[in-house]
Scaffold this motif. Structure first.
Motif, PDB file in Angstrom:
ATOM      1  N   PRO A 267       0.846 -30.614  -3.146  1.00  0.00           N
ATOM      2  CA  PRO A 267       1.862 -31.604  -3.535  1.00  0.00           C
ATOM      3  C   PRO A 267       2.713 -31.120  -4.705  1.00  0.00           C
ATOM      4  N   ASP A 268       3.940 -31.591  -4.728  1.00  0.00           N
ATOM      5  CA  ASP A 268       4.866 -31.332  -5.837  1.00  0.00           C
ATOM      6  C   ASP A 268       5.115 -29.836  -6.056  1.00  0.00           C
ATOM      7  N   THR A 269       5.275 -29.099  -4.955  1.00  0.00           N
ATOM      8  CA  THR A 269       5.484 -27.650  -5.057  1.00  0.00           C
ATOM      9  C   THR A 269       6.727 -27.189  -4.297  1.00  0.00           C
ATOM     10  N   LEU A 270       7.660 -28.081  -4.049  1.00  0.00           N
ATOM     11  CA  LEU A 270       8.849 -27.713  -3.285  1.00  0.00           C
ATOM     12  C   LEU A 270       9.684 -26.641  -3.972  1.00  0.00           C
ATOM     13  N   ASP A 271       9.524 -26.517  -5.292  1.00  0.00           N
ATOM     14  CA  ASP A 271      10.352 -25.575  -6.046  1.00  0.00           C
ATOM     15  C   ASP A 271       9.825 -24.148  -6.026  1.00  0.00           C
ATOM     16  N   ILE A 272       8.638 -23.914  -5.464  1.00  0.00           N
ATOM     17  CA  ILE A 272       8.055 -22.578  -5.541  1.00  0.00           C
ATOM     18  C   ILE A 272       8.795 -21.583  -4.648  1.00  0.00           C
ATOM     19  N   MET A 273       9.161 -21.992  -3.453  1.00  0.00           N
ATOM     20  CA  MET A 273       9.776 -21.062  -2.507  1.00  0.00           C
ATOM     21  C   MET A 273      10.651 -21.826  -1.525  1.00  0.00           C
ATOM     22  N   GLY A 274      11.801 -21.228  -1.178  1.00  0.00           N
ATOM     23  CA  GLY A 274      12.659 -21.845  -0.169  1.00  0.00           C
ATOM     24  C   GLY A 274      14.025 -21.205  -0.134  1.00  0.00           C
ATOM     25  N   TRP A 275      14.944 -21.840   0.584  1.00  0.00           N
ATOM     26  CA  TRP A 275      16.330 -21.401   0.661  1.00  0.00           C
ATOM     27  C   TRP A 275      17.230 -22.449   0.036  1.00  0.00           C
ATOM     28  N   SER A 276      18.251 -22.008  -0.671  1.00  0.00           N
ATOM     29  CA  SER A 276      19.404 -22.852  -0.968  1.00  0.00           C
ATOM     30  C   SER A 276      20.480 -22.484   0.051  1.00  0.00           C
ATOM     31  N   VAL A 277      21.387 -23.390   0.332  1.00  0.00           N
ATOM     32  CA  VAL A 277      22.420 -23.160   1.348  1.00  0.00           C
ATOM     33  C   VAL A 277      23.784 -23.467   0.745  1.00  0.00           C
TER      34      VAL A 277
ATOM     35  N   GLY B  15      20.412 -18.607  -0.035  1.00  0.00           N
ATOM     36  CA  GLY B  15      20.030 -18.064  -1.332  1.00  0.00           C
ATOM     37  C   GLY B  15      18.566 -18.356  -1.594  1.00  0.00           C
ATOM     38  N   VAL B  16      17.839 -17.378  -2.128  1.00  0.00           N
ATOM     39  CA  VAL B  16      16.408 -17.539  -2.291  1.00  0.00           C
ATOM     40  C   VAL B  16      16.081 -18.452  -3.472  1.00  0.00           C
ATOM     41  N   ILE B  17      15.017 -19.237  -3.303  1.00  0.00           N
ATOM     42  CA  ILE B  17      14.485 -20.075  -4.380  1.00  0.00           C
ATOM     43  C   ILE B  17      13.086 -19.572  -4.725  1.00  0.00           C
ATOM     44  N   PHE B  18      12.934 -19.028  -5.918  1.00  0.00           N
ATOM     45  CA  PHE B  18      11.633 -18.692  -6.499  1.00  0.00           C
ATOM     46  C   PHE B  18      11.624 -19.299  -7.900  1.00  0.00           C
ATOM     47  N   ASP B  19      11.356 -20.588  -8.016  1.00  0.00           N
ATOM     48  CA  ASP B  19      11.431 -21.230  -9.317  1.00  0.00           C
ATOM     49  C   ASP B  19      10.126 -21.181 -10.094  1.00  0.00           C
ATOM     50  N   ARG B  20       9.050 -20.783  -9.418  1.00  0.00           N
ATOM     51  CA  ARG B  20       7.774 -20.570 -10.092  1.00  0.00           C
ATOM     52  C   ARG B  20       7.165 -19.285  -9.563  1.00  0.00           C
ATOM     53  N   SER B  21       6.449 -18.590 -10.402  1.00  0.00           N
ATOM     54  CA  SER B  21       5.852 -17.323  -9.993  1.00  0.00           C
ATOM     55  C   SER B  21       4.726 -17.575  -8.986  1.00  0.00           C
ATOM     56  N   ILE B  22       4.793 -16.900  -7.856  1.00  0.00           N
ATOM     57  CA  ILE B  22       3.830 -17.129  -6.780  1.00  0.00           C
ATOM     58  C   ILE B  22       2.461 -16.513  -7.059  1.00  0.00           C
ATOM     59  N   PRO B  23       2.358 -15.263  -7.593  1.00  0.00           N
ATOM     60  CA  PRO B  23       1.022 -14.687  -7.788  1.00  0.00           C
ATOM     61  C   PRO B  23       0.068 -15.536  -8.629  1.00  0.00           C
ATOM     62  N   PRO B  24       0.482 -16.058  -9.789  1.00  0.00           N
ATOM     63  CA  PRO B  24      -0.458 -16.888 -10.558  1.00  0.00           C
ATOM     64  C   PRO B  24      -0.874 -18.150  -9.805  1.00  0.00           C
ATOM     65  N   PHE B  25       0.063 -18.745  -9.067  1.00  0.00           N
ATOM     66  CA  PHE B  25      -0.268 -19.940  -8.301  1.00  0.00           C
ATOM     67  C   PHE B  25      -1.298 -19.612  -7.221  1.00  0.00           C
ATOM     68  N   ALA B  26      -1.073 -18.501  -6.516  1.00  0.00           N
ATOM     69  CA  ALA B  26      -2.007 -18.092  -5.461  1.00  0.00           C
ATOM     70  C   ALA B  26      -3.389 -17.815  -6.025  1.00  0.00           C
ATOM     71  N   GLU B  27      -3.437 -17.121  -7.148  1.00  0.00           N
ATOM     72  CA  GLU B  27      -4.731 -16.783  -7.740  1.00  0.00           C
ATOM     73  C   GLU B  27      -5.498 -18.031  -8.158  1.00  0.00           C
ATOM     74  N   GLU B  28      -4.774 -19.022  -8.666  1.00  0.00           N
ATOM     75  CA  GLU B  28      -5.432 -20.229  -9.166  1.00  0.00           C
ATOM     76  C   GLU B  28      -5.834 -21.192  -8.051  1.00  0.00           C
ATOM     77  N   HIS B  29      -5.003 -21.293  -6.993  1.00  0.00           N
ATOM     78  CA  HIS B  29      -5.177 -22.384  -6.042  1.00  0.00           C
ATOM     79  C   HIS B  29      -5.591 -21.969  -4.633  1.00  0.00           C
ATOM     80  N   PHE B  30      -5.315 -20.732  -4.215  1.00  0.00           N
ATOM     81  CA  PHE B  30      -5.527 -20.400  -2.805  1.00  0.00           C
ATOM     82  C   PHE B  30      -6.993 -20.381  -2.416  1.00  0.00           C
ATOM     83  N   GLY B  31      -7.867 -19.910  -3.287  1.00  0.00           N
ATOM     84  CA  GLY B  31      -9.282 -19.814  -2.956  1.00  0.00           C
ATOM     85  C   GLY B  31      -9.888 -21.152  -2.590  1.00  0.00           C
TER      86      GLY B  31
END
Length: 348
Positions: A219-229, A235-251
């Motif tokens: 929830p509340d993660t729409l800003d992590i990755m996507g397209w702007s039009v 145009g790419v949207i990377f508003d938060r760094s993905i590696p730290p998020f993956a390390e903390e939450h993916f497991g």
């Protein structure tokens, strides 16, 4: 009910090869002197884990003034070529004629076209007039694994029918010289083009059985990755760094997904992950408590092909199949939403 099985898998890449050194020079020409923070982020070209990539257009094409019409034309042309290349190889390996395909699932999030790609190539390919078409948009890098889930369920619902899954992406068409942002520079360092095709059927045999599939959306993660039009394109949207998020939450998400099938990480003999970037691969190893360096095929695919979004995980699976799958494999990919898609495969 008979589970769906992967009967064949094939990959395809476009003809234009871009070395990472040339891509770095391209970025310097496009952003250097115009983007104050360029020097601080430019190191991503050397730390991305990528040596070279493929693109649907030569590098100099991307330096031209480009808008929606030019990018859309390149998308339709490039995606259609990649689709037919990958699909023909998968069909040949499966020993099938295009007219024997009952359902086509096409996954693509890097361009917009109506009619969709599989309709545009239907005549050239020789698909039946009665084939069912399922175009899937918006899943980004998770689209390959999510598309496998859709294709497997369709194959399982009609035993003996042939389902063709094609994931095709032209990520390089999002290169934007007009967007002076860190996210845009990172995308320019990572993105590449490619396609993968699989034939699935619910019967004995094949390369692997699709045991179970699942998705998880935070929830509340729409800003992590996507397209702007906008008028210039995607145009790419990377508003938060993905590696730290993956390390903390993916497991935790992976463990919860497996638990719903009565499994745990200890039941997984091999992982096949989407390699979004070198830091993402390392983050996944940490999140899954894997020995550092275990995801060697992911790093090799990233080095040779870059991040092609949805098809990339199938390039990793192709390598895993070549050396032989163990009893149970977990496929994973993360994409916009922000979400994770998984599939467990059993050795045939």
């Amino acid at each position: 009910m008979q589970k769906a099985r992967i009967v064949s898998l094939a990959t395809a890449v476009p003809p234009h090869v871009i070395s990472q050194a040339d891509a770095a020079s391209f970025a310097t020409s496009a952003f250097g002197g115009r983007f104050e923070g360029f020097e601080q982020v430019a190191g991503v070209f050397m730390t991305s884990g990528i040596r070279r990539r493929r693109a649907v257009r030569p590098l100099e094409w991307y330096l031209q003034p480009l808008g929606w019409p030019e990018r859309s034309e390149a998308y339709v042309d490039g995606a259609c070529r990649l689709f037919t290349d990958a699909a023909r190889r998968a069909l040949d390996t499966a020993g099938l004629r295009p007219s024997e395909i009952d359902t086509i699932v096409t996954v693509s999030s890097t361009g917009i076209t109506t009619p969709s790609i599989e309709a545009r190539v239907a005549g050239e390919m020789g698909f039946s007039a009665n084939v069912e078409r399922v175009p899937v948009f918006g899943l980004g890098c998770a689209g390959g694994v999510s598309g496998l889930s859709i294709a497997a369920r369709l194959a399982q619902s009609r035993p003996g029918s042939n389902v063709l899954l094609v994931a095709v992406e032209t990520c390089t068409l999002s290169f934007r010289a007009d967007q002076l942002t860190k996210a845009n520079v990172v995308a320019t360092a990572l993105f590449a083009d490619g396609a993968a095709a699989l034939v699935l059927r619910a019967e004995e045999g094949g390369l692997a059985e699709v045991e179970a599939t699942a998705q998880h959306t935070w929830p509340d993660t729409l800003d992590i990755m996507g397209w702007s039009v906008d008028a210039e394109g995607l145009g790419v949207i990377f508003d938060r760094s993905i590696p730290p998020f993956a390390e903390e939450h993916f497991g935790a998400a992976a463990r919860a997904i497996l638990a719903r099938s009565g499994l745990s990480l200890a039941d997984i003999d091999r992982f096949v992950c989407h390699p979004g970037g070198a830091k993402v691969v390392t983050a996944l190893e940490r999140a899954l408590a894997l020995p550092q360096g275990l995801l060697a095929d992911e790093r090799a695919v990233l080095e040779e092909y870059g991040n092609m979004s949805a098809p990339t995980v199938f390039f990793v699976l192709e390598r895993a199949l070549a050396t032989g799958l163990p009893q149970r494999t977990l496929m994973t990919a993360m994409g916009p939403g922000f979400s994770a898609a998984t599939a467990t495969l059993l050795a045939a």
